[in-house]
Structures are given as C-alpha cells and as structure tokens.
Enzyme design. Structure first.
Site, PDB file in Angstrom:
ATOM      1  N   GLU A  61       0.823  -1.206   0.000  1.00  0.00           N
ATOM      2  CA  GLU A  61       0.000   0.000   0.000  1.00  0.00           C
ATOM      3  C   GLU A  61       0.861   1.262   0.000  1.00  0.00           C
ATOM      4  OE1 GLU A  61      -2.210  -3.410   1.747  1.00  0.00           O
ATOM      5  OE2 GLU A  61      -0.252  -2.510   2.126  1.00  0.00           O
ATOM      6  N   PRO A 279      11.466 -13.991  -0.702  1.00  0.00           N
ATOM      7  CA  PRO A 279      10.310 -14.095   0.198  1.00  0.00           C
ATOM      8  C   PRO A 279       9.681 -12.727   0.447  1.00  0.00           C
ATOM      9  CG  PRO A 279      12.247 -15.215   1.102  1.00  0.00           C
ATOM     10  CD  PRO A 279      12.715 -14.396  -0.056  1.00  0.00           C
ATOM     11  N   GLY A 325      13.516  -3.260  -0.472  1.00  0.00           N
ATOM     12  CA  GLY A 325      13.478  -2.128  -1.385  1.00  0.00           C
ATOM     13  C   GLY A 325      14.103  -2.382  -2.745  1.00  0.00           C
ATOM     14  N   ASN A 350       0.884  -8.420  -6.158  1.00  0.00           N
ATOM     15  CA  ASN A 350       0.772  -7.480  -7.263  1.00  0.00           C
ATOM     16  C   ASN A 350       1.715  -7.850  -8.416  1.00  0.00           C
ATOM     17  OD1 ASN A 350       0.548  -5.168  -8.849  1.00  0.00           O
ATOM     18  ND2 ASN A 350       1.972  -4.010  -7.574  1.00  0.00           N
ATOM     19  N   GLU A 353       4.185  -4.362 -11.150  1.00  0.00           N
ATOM     20  CA  GLU A 353       5.581  -3.941 -11.249  1.00  0.00           C
ATOM     21  C   GLU A 353       6.343  -4.780 -12.263  1.00  0.00           C
ATOM     22  OE1 GLU A 353       7.212  -1.767  -7.249  1.00  0.00           O
ATOM     23  OE2 GLU A 353       7.206  -3.949  -7.269  1.00  0.00           O
TER      24      GLU A 353
END
Length: 436
Positions: A61, A279, A325, A350, A353
């Site tokens: 989010e 992971p 990141g 998701n 990306e």
C-alpha cells in the site's frame, strides 16, 4: 456485531495484542520501536500544519501511494502528508520513498482501533482528511473521524468475494462504517459493486493507482548490476552466454518448499539456470535459505553478492533475495517472473511492477486479491496461469529457452501496464472536492 460489543472485545484483547506485538519483535525488531504511537501517545504536539493523512498499512500500500503522495504534494504546497502504517516494513518503505519531502512528510503507526487512542492521535495531528488505501476500513477510526468532522475516503479500493463474506460476519458494524465513507475510489467494477453492497453512498471506479507507479531509473541500474554479478547478459537476453534467471517474487510461507522441490526435480534445466527466490516477509530470509540448503541445493544470498566485486559462483543454483526495497531491481535482473502468494490460497500479490519492467509473468491459480488485473494480464498475453509449482517450472523452462516468445510476452506486459495508467489523476480530482 455492534460497536459496544466491538469496543468490549478490544478492551479484553488489548493485553494479548500487545503481547503478540512484543513477541513479533523477537523476530523483527522494528515491532518494538515507536511503541507508544500504537497506543496513541506522542511527544511534542503535531498540530500547526494543514495535514493530509494517508493510511497505508504495509509495503504494498505504501508503494502504491507514491503517485498519490507526489500529486497531493504538488497540488497543496503549504500542506504536509501524514502517513500511517501498521508494519515496520511499510514504515521503512515510506521513509525510503518520501524522506525527500523533508518536513512536509511525517510518519506514525496507526493506533489500535479504540476510541481513546484514536482521539489522542487526531488531537495530536489535526488531519483535514483521512485517505485509506485499498482495504483498511476500521469502524472506530471512521466513527471518530465523523465525530471530529474529518472526511474519510477509501481510495484504490478493492474487495474480494472472500473479504466481502468476512465483512458480512460483522453485520451492522461494517455497514455503518461503509455508510460514513464520503468517497470510495474503486479499482474495478467488481470491487465497486461489492463495496456498494455494504452501503457505501458514493462509489466511483477510478482504476488501479499501482499502474501509475514510476519505474525508478536507479532500480533498473541496480538490476543491471545484479545481472552482471550473476554473470547474465546485461541486456536480459539469456539466449547468449549468460545464465537464464527465473525470479520467484514475494513468495509466502509454504510456497518456497513447493518451488524448491519442483526446481530440484526438474528433469532438464536450461543450462546454468538460476532460481532467484525473494520471500515477501524479511523475517523469513534465513528460513528460506535453509530450506534450499536442506535440499542439497547450492545457495547464495543477495546481501553478500558483489561486495568484493566478484561474480556469483557458477555452481550456485538458488540466490535468495534477502534485501529490502529492491523488488524492481530483481524484476529488472530476471528473464521471467513468478508472482508469489498464488500457488496456495493466499490471494496472490501485485503483478503490475513486473509488467511495468516488461517481464513475462507466471501466476498460480489463487489470485483473488488481484483478480481483475491478473485475468486481464493473462488475456493480454502478458501472463500465463499455472496449476502448481511443477507446471510453473515447466512453463518457465519453455520461456527461458524461447527468446522470441519471452520477448513477445515482455512487450505485451509492458503494453498492458502502460494502457492502464491514469487512476491517480482521476482519484486526485475526486479528492480535491473533499479537501478544505
């Protein structure tokens, strides 16, 4: 369930909730930091700003909110953004993405959903609007906002059939909360229909903000560096001398064992094939590396790769992505990507990306959290759905050996991501009518 019963349950459960938080801190130390914020206690007063509050529960989010934060910062130059989270990884992602805004960006944990804690929170920060990302509808949060005259909007909203059934078990508690939402900006028609059935008065279909998240040039550069370290072709074409790379991204507990077993049992791997396994939860990095080692596979970890300038040992079969990141970099470094959370009934993660970087995507059968995006990606030729781990490895093998099909799917993925942009603009236009 009604609110008095809900409040009583919170009061009874609070000692257990705090104990569980402390226990989680044994594995992930971030859960023991900023302890007082979760209980609604703060230091110096946070008022004095025109504050726009965005609640982004965790990493997904938070990253999805990036185009929304940037748009609001530009539209309201004398305002600040307050972003709240529930997880340390979400908070860390927010700091990484938005610290560049200086004093105009502040972070806090959202207090637990009790009236007293939330009242202290709102007195401290004095927000003008509460913008909830995706699914985070808390009954007392919305009720306290209503009492204090704070507008509440749910944006990039999604609601699966499973979540709708779960909400139905709370009965009037959830319908009352939904009725107090001033705006719901839903991702899809299905999401809008389900949320409307709970009683939300204003539901608008705006699309998925995650399609608007820009691919950072620095992340692509890190991906090229990673490919060089694993001795793969810098241009991503593993049809040459480089190693073919399958990325398994955001995998969940139980999936890694299935993937590693299927990888070990492959009758014939593409020459030099590397399994890059990332992971979803950082506290499981060690566990996943151990799972690979226990199966007799040669394992290395991203955190140690390239520190001495050397390439990855050619004998390594599994590289564990144990850094935070760097997901975009991992996508940039691979030849094709499997999206985790979908081999088991966990709802999937998701895939946008991966598509935005132009990579062929593999997904399992369980994608109910991202049903429309997943189905549309398959229809666009950007993704292939597989039934289990063995089928996923078999499909990956075909893609890794077939440069033409792999490039065609990658182009379709890139086009699919580009075609769905624009949700941020539509959402911000709606929010402008609510911000005073």
């Amino acid at each position: 369930m009604n609110r008095p019963t809900y409040n009583l349950l919170w009061r009874l459960a609070m000692p257990l909730v705090l104990a569980r938080l402390w226990w989680r801190g044994l594995r992930e130390s971030g859960y023991r930091k900023h302890w007082n914020e979760r209980r609604g206690h703060y230091g110096a007063r946070g008022a004095g700003w025109h504050t726009l509050w965005i609640h982004a529960v965790s990493v997904g989010e938070t990253r999805a909110a990036e185009p929304l934060v940037d748009a609001l910062m530009a539209l309201y130059p004398n305002s600040r953004i307050l972003m709240t989270h529930m997880t340390p990884t979400g908070r860390a992602a927010g700091h990484e993405l938005f610290a560049r805004h200086g004093d105009r960006f502040v972070q806090s944990y959202l207090p637990y959903d009790t009236v007293s804690k939330l009242t202290r929170f709102m007195r401290h920060f004095t927000p003008r609007i509460c913008i909830l990302m995706e699914t985070e509808v808390w009954p007392n949060l919305i009720a306290v906002c209503k009492t204090r005259g704070i507008t509440v909007a749910l944006v990039n909203a999604r609601l699966s059939e499973r979540s709708l059934r779960r909400a139905g078990r709370f009965g009037r508690l959830m319908t009352q909360a939904a009725a107090q939402l001033s705006l719901v900006a839903a991702q899809t028609e299905r999401d809008a229909s389900r949320i409307s059935s709970l009683g939300a008065p204003r539901v608008v279909i705006t699309g998925n903000i995650k399609f608007d998240v820009a691919v950072p040039a620095a992340a692509l550069a890190r991906g090229r560096f990673l490919r060089q370290r694993i001795n793969a072709d810098a241009d991503g074409d593993s049809g040459g001398a480089g190693r073919p790379v399958l990325l398994c991204a955001s995998t969940r507990e139980g999936e890694e064992a299935l993937i590693l077993d299927a990888f070990k049992a492959m009758p014939e791997r593409p020459p030099g094939m590397l399994l890059l396994l990332v992971p979803r939860h950082p506290q499981r990095f060690d566990e996943v590396a151990n799972l690979a080692g226990l199966r007799g596979l040669r394992v290395a970890r991203r955190s140690t790769l390239g520190q001495d300038g050397a390439d990855l040992d050619s004998a390594v079969e599994v590289l564990v992505g144990d850094t935070m990141g760097e997901m975009v970099a991992y996508y940039a470094a691979c030849d094709c990507a499997f999206i985790g959370g979908s081999l088991l009934p966990l709802g999937g993660q998701n895939l946008i990306e991966a598509c935005a970087v132009g990579k062929p995507v593999l997904i399992g059968a369980h994608t109910f959290n991202f049903a429309v995006a997943s189905d549309e990606a398959v229809a666009a030729g950007a993704a292939v759905r597989v039934v289990d781990a063995a089928a996923m490895l078999a499909q990956a093998r075909q893609l890794l050996l077939d440069t033409m099909t792999r490039n065609s799917m990658g182009a379709a993925a890139f086009g699919f991501a580009a075609a769905h942009r624009g949700a941020t603009t539509r959402t911000v236009e709606l929010l402008q009518g609510l911000i005073y």
